[in-house]
Design an enzyme around this catalytic site. Sequence first.
Site, mmCIF file in Angstrom:
data_model
loop_
_atom_site.group_PDB
_atom_site.id
_atom_site.type_symbol
_atom_site.label_atom_id
_atom_site.label_comp_id
_atom_site.label_asym_id
_atom_site.label_seq_id
_atom_site.Cartn_x
_atom_site.Cartn_y
_atom_site.Cartn_z
ATOM 1 N N TYR A 74 0.782 -1.785 -0.266
ATOM 2 C CA TYR A 74 -0.365 0.253 -0.024
ATOM 3 C C TYR A 74 0.814 1.247 -0.227
ATOM 4 O O TYR A 74 0.383 2.654 -0.437
ATOM 5 C CB TYR A 74 -0.912 0.697 1.230
ATOM 6 C CG TYR A 74 -2.033 -0.857 0.865
ATOM 7 C CD1 TYR A 74 -3.339 -0.923 0.170
ATOM 8 C CD2 TYR A 74 -1.720 -2.235 1.233
ATOM 9 C CE1 TYR A 74 -3.706 -1.711 0.648
ATOM 10 C CE2 TYR A 74 -2.553 -2.705 1.517
ATOM 11 C CZ TYR A 74 -4.404 -3.312 1.194
ATOM 12 O OH TYR A 74 -4.742 -4.130 0.933
ATOM 13 N N ASN A 77 -12.128 -0.472 -4.917
ATOM 14 C CA ASN A 77 -11.496 -0.288 -6.398
ATOM 15 C C ASN A 77 -13.300 -0.844 -6.669
ATOM 16 O O ASN A 77 -13.877 -2.100 -6.327
ATOM 17 C CB ASN A 77 -11.128 -1.147 -6.581
ATOM 18 C CG ASN A 77 -10.455 -2.007 -8.192
ATOM 19 O OD1 ASN A 77 -10.848 -0.829 -9.239
ATOM 20 N ND2 ASN A 77 -9.787 -3.008 -8.308
ATOM 21 N N CYS A 83 -5.812 -4.716 -7.887
ATOM 22 C CA CYS A 83 -5.913 -4.834 -6.441
ATOM 23 C C CYS A 83 -5.515 -6.171 -5.574
ATOM 24 O O CYS A 83 -5.358 -5.856 -4.472
ATOM 25 C CB CYS A 83 -6.863 -4.189 -5.683
ATOM 26 S SG CYS A 83 -8.132 -4.826 -5.880
ATOM 27 N N HIS A 84 -5.930 -7.265 -6.199
ATOM 28 C CA HIS A 84 -5.486 -8.252 -5.786
ATOM 29 C C HIS A 84 -3.688 -8.357 -6.093
ATOM 30 O O HIS A 84 -3.168 -9.522 -5.114
ATOM 31 C CB HIS A 84 -6.001 -9.794 -6.707
ATOM 32 C CG HIS A 84 -5.061 -9.603 -7.872
ATOM 33 N ND1 HIS A 84 -6.024 -8.551 -9.115
ATOM 34 C CD2 HIS A 84 -4.609 -10.529 -8.259
ATOM 35 C CE1 HIS A 84 -5.516 -8.989 -10.305
ATOM 36 N NE2 HIS A 84 -4.590 -9.871 -9.804
ATOM 37 N N GLU A 118 -1.120 -16.359 -11.436
ATOM 38 C CA GLU A 118 0.233 -15.193 -12.065
ATOM 39 C C GLU A 118 1.734 -15.906 -11.410
ATOM 40 O O GLU A 118 2.306 -14.797 -11.676
ATOM 41 C CB GLU A 118 -0.472 -13.338 -11.915
ATOM 42 C CG GLU A 118 -1.558 -13.215 -12.199
ATOM 43 C CD GLU A 118 -1.871 -11.938 -11.829
ATOM 44 O OE1 GLU A 118 -1.213 -11.090 -11.249
ATOM 45 O OE2 GLU A 118 -3.579 -11.122 -11.962
#
Length: 252
Positions: A188, A212, A220-221, A247
């Site tokens: 963050y 979001n 945002c993940h 990912e």
Amino acid sequence: MDYYASMPSPLGLLLVKSDGLGLSGLYFVGQKDCPDVQGFEPMRPMRFDPKAGEYQGQPIRKFKAIRPEEQSADLFPFEHPGAESAVHASPVSSRQTSAAPERDARQIAKPLAGQAGEDAASALLTPMQADTPAAAMALFEQTQAEMREYFESKRQVFDIPLRPQGTTFQQTVWHALLQIPYGKLVSYGDIAREAGMSGGHGRAVGTAVGRNPLTIIIPCHRVVSSSGTLTGYSGGLDRKLALLQLEGFALG
């Protein structure tokens, strides 16, 4: 006017929102800020707890996401306009990168299939209003096609035009989120600095990240705590875990 459609995904049913000019909302059905749409309520599951979920008997929020290889030192390789132009740019878009590694969320997320109260993987794109215009339907269909490619590891970023609605501060944070590359993690505090603020704005940034309106597409993940733990996710930490596994991450 806003138009809505329901859309399947390997991680559960999604609600898509558009004004016909761009995509303004993409929500897992049941997440805290998912809009209540007339005629959609019977399909809604219980609200998700953004910090709930377990992995191997331990709370997911306490785990860290790790990769076999180290991350590049450049967390934000894409240049982006300043905060003011990021807020006023319309539509918002992200940049294309190289092809994704061959992974498939249909296997990673298999335990989540049907969590929305039906077999989401076999559901169809369904407009929620009978008078949905052709422009909105075209955006819904493009979104579905690009999401399918993402979950099949054939797409890393999205070309769909975006029109998220929020405050100036939220827009600035969301634009910074769009700069996080596929397969990378930031904190963050990193997002605060990328948005032109000090790292001390991490808490305020975390609130904006949690608001979001375009899950997955505005990634945002890929944001974790300063210690690297997964903390929370509006769609549920089990989904955040599945997206990060897709990912190339594992838990450590």
